[in-house]
Design an enzyme around this catalytic site. Sequence first.
Site, PDB file in Angstrom:
ATOM      1  N   ASP A   1       0.620  -1.321   0.044  1.00 49.65           N
ATOM      2  CA  ASP A   1      -0.036  -0.064  -0.182  1.00 49.65           C
ATOM      3  C   ASP A   1       0.935   1.145  -0.067  1.00 49.65           C
ATOM      4  OD1 ASP A   1      -2.294  -1.228  -0.251  1.00 49.65           O
ATOM      5  OD2 ASP A   1      -2.793  -1.312   2.094  1.00 49.65           O
TER       6      ASP A   1
ATOM      7  N   GLU B   1      -4.463  10.205   4.761  1.00 45.16           N
ATOM      8  CA  GLU B   1      -4.760  11.134   5.850  1.00 45.16           C
ATOM      9  C   GLU B   1      -3.686  11.875   5.796  1.00 45.16           C
ATOM     10  OE1 GLU B   1      -1.781   8.252   6.708  1.00 45.16           O
ATOM     11  OE2 GLU B   1      -3.764   7.418   6.955  1.00 45.16           O
TER      12      GLU B   1
ATOM     13  N   HIS C   1       4.288  13.398  22.584  1.00 39.71           N
ATOM     14  CA  HIS C   1       4.117  14.832  23.360  1.00 39.71           C
ATOM     15  C   HIS C   1       2.701  15.606  23.129  1.00 39.71           C
ATOM     16  CE1 HIS C   1       6.281  18.445  25.027  1.00 39.71           C
ATOM     17  NE2 HIS C   1       5.531  19.097  23.890  1.00 39.71           N
TER      18      HIS C   1
ATOM     19  N   ALA D   1      -6.834   2.779   7.498  1.00 44.94           N
ATOM     20  CA  ALA D   1      -5.594   2.987   7.837  1.00 44.94           C
ATOM     21  C   ALA D   1      -5.155   3.236   9.190  1.00 44.94           C
ATOM     22  CB  ALA D   1      -4.657   3.728   6.737  1.00 44.94           C
ATOM     23  N   TYR D   2      -4.314   4.498   9.374  1.00 44.11           N
ATOM     24  CA  TYR D   2      -4.115   4.975  10.629  1.00 44.11           C
ATOM     25  C   TYR D   2      -5.102   5.575  11.383  1.00 44.11           C
ATOM     26  CZ  TYR D   2      -0.892   8.072  13.978  1.00 44.11           C
ATOM     27  OH  TYR D   2      -0.190   8.359  14.954  1.00 44.11           O
TER      28      TYR D   2
ATOM     29  N   LEU E   1      -8.105   4.176  11.526  1.00 43.05           N
ATOM     30  CA  LEU E   1      -8.767   3.067  12.219  1.00 43.05           C
ATOM     31  C   LEU E   1      -8.271   2.540  13.536  1.00 43.05           C
ATOM     32  CD1 LEU E   1     -10.994   0.854  11.718  1.00 43.05           C
ATOM     33  CD2 LEU E   1      -9.204  -0.646  10.588  1.00 43.05           C
TER      34      LEU E   1
END
Length: 292
Positions: free
Chosen positions: A73, A148, A158, A189-190, A192
Amino acid sequence: MSAFTKIGLLGKADDRGTQLTLETITTALIHRGFALCLEARTAEQLNLPEEVETLSLPDLGEWAEIAIVVGGDGNMLGAARALCEYDIGVIGVNRGNLGFLTDLDPDEVMTPLLSVLNGNYHVEERFLLSAEVINNGSSSGTGRAINEIVLHSDKVAHMIEFELYVNDHFVFSQRSDGLICATPTGSTAYSLSGGGPILHPGLDAMTLVTMFPHTLSSRPIVVDGNSEVRLKAAFDNDLLQISCDGHVRMTVHPGDDVIIKKYPKALRMIHPIDHNYYHVLRNKLGWGSRLF
């Protein structure tokens, strides 16, 4: 659907499996008389006949009707961010892990690929996001993403502080590790992993997911795909970053604004005629099979 006659081929041939797949596709398509060009950097990594044509990625986008991307991907995302600028379809052969964006199995690639090239396919338009960092009223950087755009600290673990606006309407201020703004493509992706919802790729929407918020009431928000999202960094933050698909990074200074909205050009994803999105979800995410 119309058949494809001018075909581009590319991939990151950094392992023998990917090299074999690229060489197999090249040999098979040339043998069948297709007009084929390889992306120049891809061709340098392969053992191919000298008569194989090569082009730079921008020239390949201009010339080809379809681009075949061999890899995971990540390779697909990198190629797609560049190729969305051209009137070209893109299909992937999975040589990575999950392979949400790469439909074809490398071990059985030629039968479905030839079917697609002969006109048996369907097209899916996937929109991208653009990000622009505004510093003192002037643009200091731009980027685009298939999956994204993420606002985060440039330090590990941080917390940062920012305000969120949608179409110039104030939504909230928050202290958290950052915010993910994802397309339907990026919702698996991120986003989720951060607890965001899965959006069907046909939806004209984007999801806003906060990362480790310092509150118990924070929930993901789904907004219209034509919305303009603005993130304003607090003046007492350290330096922040905007990441586009985890690769393109831009620095965000205290007080800067980040404008996120739909990119004007879309990616034309080509799928085999029997492609089923829900089968992909069930297979890739390990959902249970039918009970009866």
